[in-house]
Scaffold this motif. Structure first.
Motif, PDB file in Angstrom:
ATOM      1  N   TYR A 160       0.833  -1.214   0.000  1.00 33.35           N
ATOM      2  CA  TYR A 160       0.000   0.000   0.000  1.00 33.35           C
ATOM      3  C   TYR A 160       0.865   1.260   0.000  1.00 33.35           C
ATOM      4  CZ  TYR A 160      -4.258  -2.667   0.470  1.00 33.35           C
ATOM      5  OH  TYR A 160      -5.301  -3.521   0.226  1.00 33.35           O
ATOM      6  N   ALA A 161       1.787   1.272  -0.958  1.00 33.23           N
ATOM      7  CA  ALA A 161       2.672   2.429  -1.112  1.00 33.23           C
ATOM      8  C   ALA A 161       3.169   2.471  -2.551  1.00 33.23           C
ATOM      9  CB  ALA A 161       3.844   2.344  -0.150  1.00 33.23           C
ATOM     10  N   ARG A 163       6.250   2.637  -4.878  1.00 33.95           N
ATOM     11  CA  ARG A 163       7.679   2.340  -4.796  1.00 33.95           C
ATOM     12  C   ARG A 163       8.488   3.434  -5.502  1.00 33.95           C
ATOM     13  NH1 ARG A 163       9.050  -2.490  -2.788  1.00 33.95           N
ATOM     14  NH2 ARG A 163       7.421  -4.080  -2.612  1.00 33.95           N
TER      15      ARG A 163
END
Length: 233
Positions: A160-161, A163
């Protein structure tokens, strides 16, 4: 190119792109040279741009007379409807530009085709191969590189980010130690980059591909060329 005349014509090369891309993350682009690479007059550098991408410069590709011809094919990401431009700089100082409009959207933020962890296990694996017998002494060659080419815009839902960007930054092709093609590339090149180009071997020779990514990782692959044609390695 603020201080030079850009000649907008197709006398030096043709830019081949789809009008509507089937997949914005892997849009095919080809540059077809219309002049041979001779020491008197040759294409020295090709700049490829996607105007509406967050990083418009796809890459800077440098050729030499040993290239035989300055043809190039690759796949690019396209973020939204845009002009795609190529500028060829000749050794004489001429700058020639061709522009095509391409309908595509979302390519720079599209998720990777494979899991990031799995992709990184194979990062740097390469295949270089000759594509059949020579034509007028020129051998069509393809370099395929396994690399996720992360744009810094893609959401990874496992963490949930987004990169950070991590991509192939430089490619160098040499024949028996002589440069054939060098490329500085960025996030607009697709995942698992593939480059098709030409070499003009005199009597076979050893073709070497060196690849460096934005984190400084470096890989090398070689191919022994046969003047009558060669299979890949």
């Amino acid at each position: 190119f603020a201080d030079v005349e850009l000649i907008e014509d197709q006398t030096v090369f043709e830019l081949v792109t789809p009008y509507r891309s089937e997949d914005a993350a892997v849009t095919p682009v080809r540059i077809k040279a219309k002049l041979p690479q001779t020491s008197a007059r040759y294409i020295e550098t090709i700049y490829l741009f996607v105007d509406q991408n967050p990083e418009p410069l796809v890459g800077r590709f440098r050729f030499t007379p040993a290239s035989g011809r300055a043809d190039l094919a690759l796949r690019v990401r396209i973020d939204r409807y845009t002009n795609v431009r190529a500028v060829a700089v000749l050794n004489t100082g001429e700058h020639h530009m061709v522009t095509n409009f391409v309908k595509a959207a979302g390519g720079c933020a599209a998720p990777l085709a494979t899991d990031y962890g799995a992709a990184m296990k194979h990062a740097g694996e390469m295949q270089i191969r000759a594509l059949g017998a020579p034509a007028n002494g020129d051998i069509a060659t393809q370099l395929m590189i396994r690399h996720p080419n992360v744009t810094g815009m893609q959401m990874d839902y496992k963490i949930y980010a987004v990169r950070p960007a991590h991509y192939v930054k430089q490619v160098r092709i040499r024949l028996d130690g002589e440069d054939i093609l060098t490329a500085d590339t960025g996030i607009s090149v697709s995942e698992d980059p593939s480059f098709r180009f030409f070499v003009h071997p005199r009597q076979g020779g050893k073709l070497t591909a060196e690849v460096t990514d934005s984190k400084g990782e470096h890989w090398t692959q070689t191919l022994e060329l046969d003047p009558a044609g060669a299979s890949g390695s």
